[in-house]
Scaffold this active site. Structure first.
Site, PDB file in Angstrom:
ATOM      1  CB  SER A   1      -1.115   0.052   1.321  1.00 34.72           C
ATOM      2  OG  SER A   1      -1.259   1.447   1.614  1.00 34.72           O
TER       3      SER A   1
ATOM      4  CE1 TYR B   1      -3.990  -2.934   5.548  1.00 32.90           C
ATOM      5  CE2 TYR B   1      -3.554  -0.553   5.021  1.00 32.90           C
ATOM      6  CZ  TYR B   1      -3.790  -2.043   4.683  1.00 32.90           C
ATOM      7  OH  TYR B   1      -3.749  -2.185   3.276  1.00 32.90           O
TER       8      TYR B   1
ATOM      9  CE  LYS C   1      -1.627  -4.736   3.340  1.00 30.71           C
ATOM     10  NZ  LYS C   1      -1.631  -6.081   2.834  1.00 30.71           N
TER      11      LYS C   1
HETATM   12  P1  NAD Z   1     -10.980  -7.427   1.007  1.00 33.66           P
HETATM   13  O1  NAD Z   1     -11.172  -7.482   2.695  1.00 33.66           O
HETATM   14  O2  NAD Z   1     -12.163  -7.227   0.183  1.00 33.66           O
HETATM   15  O3  NAD Z   1     -10.179  -8.897   0.591  1.00 33.66           O
HETATM   16  C1  NAD Z   1      -9.109  -9.530   1.471  1.00 33.66           C
HETATM   17  C2  NAD Z   1      -9.922 -11.078   1.246  1.00 33.66           C
HETATM   18  O4  NAD Z   1      -8.970 -11.553   2.094  1.00 33.66           O
HETATM   19  C3  NAD Z   1     -11.170 -11.183   2.035  1.00 33.66           C
HETATM   20  O5  NAD Z   1     -12.116 -11.977   1.062  1.00 33.66           O
HETATM   21  C4  NAD Z   1     -10.844 -12.016   3.267  1.00 33.66           C
HETATM   22  O6  NAD Z   1     -11.968 -12.889   3.711  1.00 33.66           O
HETATM   23  C5  NAD Z   1      -9.679 -12.481   3.008  1.00 33.66           C
HETATM   24  N1  NAD Z   1      -8.939 -12.957   4.175  1.00 33.66           N
HETATM   25  C6  NAD Z   1      -8.566 -12.100   5.080  1.00 33.66           C
HETATM   26  N2  NAD Z   1      -7.612 -12.905   6.225  1.00 33.66           N
HETATM   27  C7  NAD Z   1      -7.675 -14.032   5.710  1.00 33.66           C
HETATM   28  C8  NAD Z   1      -7.107 -15.252   6.108  1.00 33.66           C
HETATM   29  N3  NAD Z   1      -6.297 -15.144   7.314  1.00 33.66           N
HETATM   30  N4  NAD Z   1      -7.036 -16.443   5.639  1.00 33.66           N
HETATM   31  C9  NAD Z   1      -7.650 -16.315   4.313  1.00 33.66           C
HETATM   32  N5  NAD Z   1      -8.370 -15.300   3.736  1.00 33.66           N
HETATM   33  C10 NAD Z   1      -8.249 -14.108   4.627  1.00 33.66           C
HETATM   34  O7  NAD Z   1      -9.828  -6.268   0.799  1.00 33.66           O
HETATM   35  P2  NAD Z   1      -9.178  -5.723  -0.654  1.00 33.66           P
HETATM   36  O8  NAD Z   1      -9.861  -4.337  -0.700  1.00 33.66           O
HETATM   37  O9  NAD Z   1      -9.396  -6.594  -1.750  1.00 33.66           O
HETATM   38  O10 NAD Z   1      -7.905  -5.796  -0.450  1.00 33.66           O
HETATM   39  C11 NAD Z   1      -6.878  -6.776  -0.863  1.00 33.66           C
HETATM   40  C12 NAD Z   1      -5.503  -6.579  -0.386  1.00 33.66           C
HETATM   41  O11 NAD Z   1      -4.830  -5.352  -0.779  1.00 33.66           O
HETATM   42  C13 NAD Z   1      -5.448  -6.484   1.234  1.00 33.66           C
HETATM   43  O12 NAD Z   1      -4.059  -7.100   1.754  1.00 33.66           O
HETATM   44  C14 NAD Z   1      -5.160  -4.935   1.461  1.00 33.66           C
HETATM   45  O13 NAD Z   1      -4.509  -4.743   2.747  1.00 33.66           O
HETATM   46  C15 NAD Z   1      -4.591  -4.711   0.376  1.00 33.66           C
HETATM   47  N6  NAD Z   1      -4.727  -3.120   0.023  1.00 33.66           N
HETATM   48  C16 NAD Z   1      -6.114  -2.724  -0.160  1.00 33.66           C
HETATM   49  C17 NAD Z   1      -6.362  -1.312  -0.437  1.00 33.66           C
HETATM   50  C18 NAD Z   1      -7.714  -0.945  -0.563  1.00 33.66           C
HETATM   51  O14 NAD Z   1      -7.885   0.214  -0.524  1.00 33.66           O
HETATM   52  N7  NAD Z   1      -8.780  -1.567  -1.003  1.00 33.66           N
HETATM   53  C19 NAD Z   1      -5.138  -0.548  -0.527  1.00 33.66           C
HETATM   54  C20 NAD Z   1      -4.104  -0.839  -0.355  1.00 33.66           C
HETATM   55  C21 NAD Z   1      -3.720  -2.152  -0.078  1.00 33.66           C
END
Ligand code: NAD
Ligand code: UDP
Length: 330
Positions: A125, A149, A153
């Protein structure tokens, strides 16, 4: 290519699975459904017109269970999305965040090493840059993060960086996302936050739908074009395609890229665009700044353009249109 997508039923993961299937790759999703639902699988299949998509409900911290899956499936690549992502919640439950976000990454890295998987892509991120002047480029030294958080990362990046030194043939790619918004144009998949949304776009769509009375704009006294916070919004489908580019252009060792548009947009500009494109009002009120927020964050997106041959294609108009279409369909 056979690709393991952890967190593949989530927001960014589901859009990435669609792009992988569209290109004919074999996809296996592992997700514990902590923040997503099983019905996403049918929607992915419908959009991509595919029949084949394997899903395991499992926790990515569970080494034994994942070991069985790895033994059976013989992956070529891993795209690791699974993790918790709510900044505010991470302040209230830091141990839960460190445990989940670090141990999923460590477990997957151990298995990648054991099974000699060639490609490992990690969801990082822009928050890892901490507080510094935009545009943010990949050469900048990472500064202090402002919440657990963000620290998960940054620590995951460090773990994978150390790991890559002992696994020199592996292609390890860290992707630093800016602000993903939007949804698939079909309206079938998108971001569905549980409870009150923390992020701007899902809040805006819920206000437009009448679920919430008005949007609270956090501060209009920043040193920006109109005083409101400026961010680099990226359409989730462009972001998903960035993962494909990273997979196809990966090279040995540790590589990291910003995935953003390189364009800064203020909160008021986003609201105005939303109202104009969708012909719907979004009532709002200016309130105090949100603690920890930075005035301006946007990417220098040139490295990904040069090395991954990827850049964003979709406009802010596309983002607000697709976000609203998804919300209306819910
Ligand atoms: P999201 O919550 O929609 O998807 C994450 C998925 O991971 C979910 O389906 C959840 O059920 C699953 N999950 C969580 N912990 C788990 C575990 N221990 N075992 C198996 N599954 C697990 O989030 P997203 O927005 O799709 O984000 C995806 C990744 O990108 C994350 O790592 C997030 O930190 C990163 N990210 C997201 C953003 C954003 O703004 N959405 C920005 C930067 C980074
Ligand atoms: N924001 C806002 N009201 C909200 C949510 C967000 O004014 O209800 C602002 C926030 O201050 C920031 C921008 O919108 O300037 C993007 O916030 P978001 O939480 O979506 O992303 P992040 O701050 O993590 O970049």
């Amino acid at each position: 290519m056979k690709v393991l997508v952890t967190g593949g039923t989530g927001y960014i993961g589901s859009h990435t699975v669609v792009e992988l299937l569209n290109l004919g790759h074999d996809v296996v999703i592992v997700d514990n459904l902590y923040n997503s639902q099983l019905d996403v699988l049918d929607k992915i299949l419908k959009i991509s017109n595919s029949k084949d998509l394997k899903f395991y409900e499992a926790d990515c911290k569970d080494y034994e269970k994942l070991d069985e899956i790895f033994k059976l499936e013989k992956f070529d690549s891993i795209i690791h999305f699974a993790g918790y992502k709510a900044v505010g919640e991470s302040v209230l439950k830091p141990l839960m965040y460190y445990d989940n976000n670090l141990n999923t990454t460590i477990t997957l890295a151990r298995l990648a090493e054991k099974y000699q998987i060639k490609n490992f892509i990690f969801s990082s991120s822009a928050t890892v840059y901490g507080e510094q002047q935009s545009p943010l480029n990949e050469n900048l030294e990472l500064k202090t993060t402002s919440n657990p958080y963000g620290e998960t990362k940054k620590m995951s990046e460090r773990i994978l960086s150390d790991f890559s030194k002992n696994n020199k043939d592996m292609h390890i790619t860290l992707l630093r996302y800016f602000n993903p918004i939007g949804a698939h144009e079909s309206g079938l998949i998108g971001e569905k936050p549980q409870g009150t949304p923390n992020n701007l776009m899902p809040y805006v769509t819920q206000v437009a739908k009448g679920i919430r009375e008005k949007l609270f704009v956090f501060g209009n006294d920043y040193d920006t074009v109109d005083g409101t916070g400026v961010r680099d919004y990226i359409h989730v489908v462009d972001l998903a395609k960035g993962h494909i580019a990273a997979l196809l252009n990966a090279h040995k060792g540790l590589n990291f890229y910003n995935l953003g548009s390189g364009i800064g947009t203020s909160v008021l500009e986003l609201i105005q665009t939303f109202e104009k494109v969708n012909e719907i009002k979004v009532p709002f009120e200016i309130v105090d700044r949100r603690p920890g927020d930075l005035a301006t964050v946007y990417a220098d997106a040139s490295k990904a353009k040069k090395e991954l041959r990827w850049e964003t294609k979709k406009t802010l108009e596309d983002m607000v249109k697709d976000s609203w279409f998804f919300e209306k369909n819910l």
